[in-house]
Design a protein around this motif. Structure first.
Motif, short mmCIF file in Angstrom:
data_model
loop_
_atom_site.label_atom_id
_atom_site.label_comp_id
_atom_site.label_asym_id
_atom_site.label_seq_id
_atom_site.Cartn_x
_atom_site.Cartn_y
_atom_site.Cartn_z
N GLY A 93 0.78 -1.22 0.00
CA GLY A 93 0.00 0.00 0.00
C GLY A 93 0.81 1.27 0.00
O GLY A 93 0.31 2.32 0.40
N TYR A 94 2.06 1.24 -0.47
CA TYR A 94 2.89 2.44 -0.47
C TYR A 94 2.58 3.27 -1.72
O TYR A 94 2.71 2.79 -2.85
N PRO A 95 2.17 4.54 -1.56
CA PRO A 95 1.80 5.36 -2.72
C PRO A 95 3.02 5.95 -3.42
O PRO A 95 3.97 6.40 -2.77
N ILE A 464 0.06 2.42 -6.49
CA ILE A 464 0.22 1.81 -5.17
C ILE A 464 1.12 0.59 -5.30
O ILE A 464 0.84 -0.33 -6.07
N LEU A 474 -3.97 3.70 -8.58
CA LEU A 474 -4.95 4.10 -7.56
C LEU A 474 -6.36 4.07 -8.14
O LEU A 474 -7.32 3.77 -7.42
#
Length: 503
Positions: A93-95, A464, A474
């Protein structure tokens, strides 16, 4: 004796200086010993390898986030060196914000952070008489006088005036501390403080009287808040001073507990009647604020608004992971969705109904940092409200004692000694500096994406990362269709024109 006298005189002099200076709340309230806090804070980076907590462990705001806010508020260097210490490759979940190589946009005018208005006219689609375009897309969220001290509210309001931002009163009514130059959004909560009858029911004449001589630009009806969705507001007895009791119409010294739900309406139909009565009477834009749980309410609201004869002008979505308010632990930990889940859930409903463009969307709940704010804009927000971040900018140290009335920095207390730590003149400049820095960084991110304004960022602009190396747009994560979350073509054209008017 001389050897003893010199240190004693030095300590007395330092104590006097600490008590009289107005730059640091901690030192005004805790002379001498307060210096230990700053010493430990200064040595923190060098001692990091010897302490357990790293830059990204603490919550709700980690050390890096607090440092960025503090440095921005004090006009210090808020850059970071030697690269990120985030574990980018191993976290789900790292943008990732996808910078573009080329841009068709002209170079920005000098000092663009001085003007970053809302991409939408508040109240425009429903033709409210007092519809307006907010001059800042970053504004101060609802925090009542009572929850916060008088000097804190004054600093926030004066800071909002300096930054050209709106200041939400919170549900506790309108006090003298709200009248230091900042334009207001008046919040109506379930207790109807400042607009109630003697028995606690809503009173339209009292509302009109309360806002008649105040710079109120919009009305927000609070259905629920992130600190305790499904419960009414709680102001502990120690915070209920005689002044606060008078403003709210309650008894001093006793816990002030608002009802869980409104008595003036009980379903979507009567809510919209309530909204239209206030909107037609005052001419002001009228919106709602809510955390997000069961979606049936939102579906019914969207369905009722598609007819076009009634509707809210703005919707403030509040993250359900807590705030400054006193609340049971289970509520802050588990009740309602966090902001970046909640906003897309509601957006999808209104996008499918074809009316999302007619509403100004405001995101609240840890949205006051550049990356979090940009994620909200990509999901469809038009503006953001900041609360705890604004508190940090005026001296909050995340002591998490807001509910006790013993806030050591004087921000969230009514204790006479503690709240003297805040000098509103100094702190108002700091909140304005913070908000200006946030707008500046949002513009820098917009430039990296080659768009004219943060509200023109879309979910296609962010990917993401998965812990296994996967990359997901996203747009796909949110279940959006292309173009969702953008202002109307007319608004896009107008905001681009405004942003480059002097280019």
């Amino acid at each position: 004796m001389k050897k003893i006298g010199i240190p004693a005189l030095a300590l007395a002099g330092l104590t006097t200086y600490d008590l009289l200076q107005k730059q640091h709340s901690i030192l005004r309230t805790f002379p001498i010993v307060g210096h230990l806090r700053y010493a430990v804070e200064t040595a923190g980076p060098e001692l990091r390898q010897y302490i357990v907590t790293d830059n990204n462990t603490e919550r709700p705001f980690n050390r890096d986030q607090r440092r960025w806010i503090y440095a921005s508020a004090k006009l210090e260097n808020n850059y970071f060196g030697f690269g990120t210490d985030n574990n980018i490759d191993g976290v789900d979940g790292y943008p990732i914000i996808k910078a573009r190589t080329f841009s068709d946009l002209p170079a920005r005018p000098d000092s663009p952070e001085a003007s970053l208005p809302s991409a939408k006219v508040l109240g425009g689609p429903r033709a409210r008489r007092a519809a307006f375009r907010p001059s800042s897309l970053v504004n101060i969220s609802a925090m009542s006088y009572g929850s916060l001290s008088g000097p804190a509210v004054e600093a926030l309001n004066a800071g909002a005036a300096l930054a050209g931002s709106l200041h939400n009163t919170g549900e506790g009514g309108l006090s003298v501390h709200h009248r230091h130059g900042g334009d207001l959004v008046y919040q109506i909560g379930t207790g109807y403080f400042g607009c109630r009858t003697a028995d606690g029911e809503f009173s339209l004449p009292t509302l009109l009287e309360t806002i008649s001589e105040a710079p109120v630009r919009a009305i927000e009806i609070k259905l629920s808040q992130g600190a305790k969705p499904g419960l009414g507001g709680v102001l502990p007895g120690p915070k209920v001073t005689a002044e606060i009791a008078r403003i709210r119409g309650i008894e001093p010294g006793k816990d002030c507990v608002s009802p869980a739900r409104h008595s003036a309406f009980g379903d979507v139909d009567s809510l919209l009647d309530f909204v239209e009565t206030i909107g037609e009477t005052t001419g002001l834009p009228v919106g709602i604020k809510s955390a997000v749980g069961h979606l049936r309410f939102w579906e019914e609201l969207a369905d009722a608004m598609t007819i076009g004869t009634r509707g809210v002008d703005f919707i403030t979505i509040d993250g359900g992971d807590g705030g400054t308010g006193a609340a049971p632990l289970a509520f802050t930990d588990h009740v309602s969705y966090p902001l970046h889940t909640a906003l897309p859930l509601v957006q999808r409903i209104f996008q499918n109904a074809g009316i999302a463009e007619n509403i100004t969307w405001i995101a609240s709940g840890r949205a006051g940092l550049p990356d979090s704010a940009l994620m909200a804009f990509a999901a469809g927000a038009d503006m953001i409200n900041v609360a705890r971040e604004a508190m940090l900018s005026i001296g909050c140290i995340q002591a998490q004692r807001c509910h006790t009335g013993q806030c050591p920095t004087g921000v969230a207390t009514q204790n006479t000694w503690l709240k003297r730590g805040i000098d509103p003149t100094t702190k108002s400049a700091r909140v304005a500096n913070y908000m200006t820095a946030l707008r500046r960084d949002l513009l820098k991110l917009s430039d990296a994406l080659a768009v004219a304004h943060p509200a023109l960022v879309t979910s296609d602009d962010i990917d993401i990362l998965g812990g296994d190396g996967t990359i997901t747009s996203l747009t796909e994560v949110l279940g959006y269709q292309p173009g969702w979350g953008l202002p109307s073509p007319t608004d896009r054209t107008e905001i681009t024109r405004i942003m480059y008017a002097d280019a």
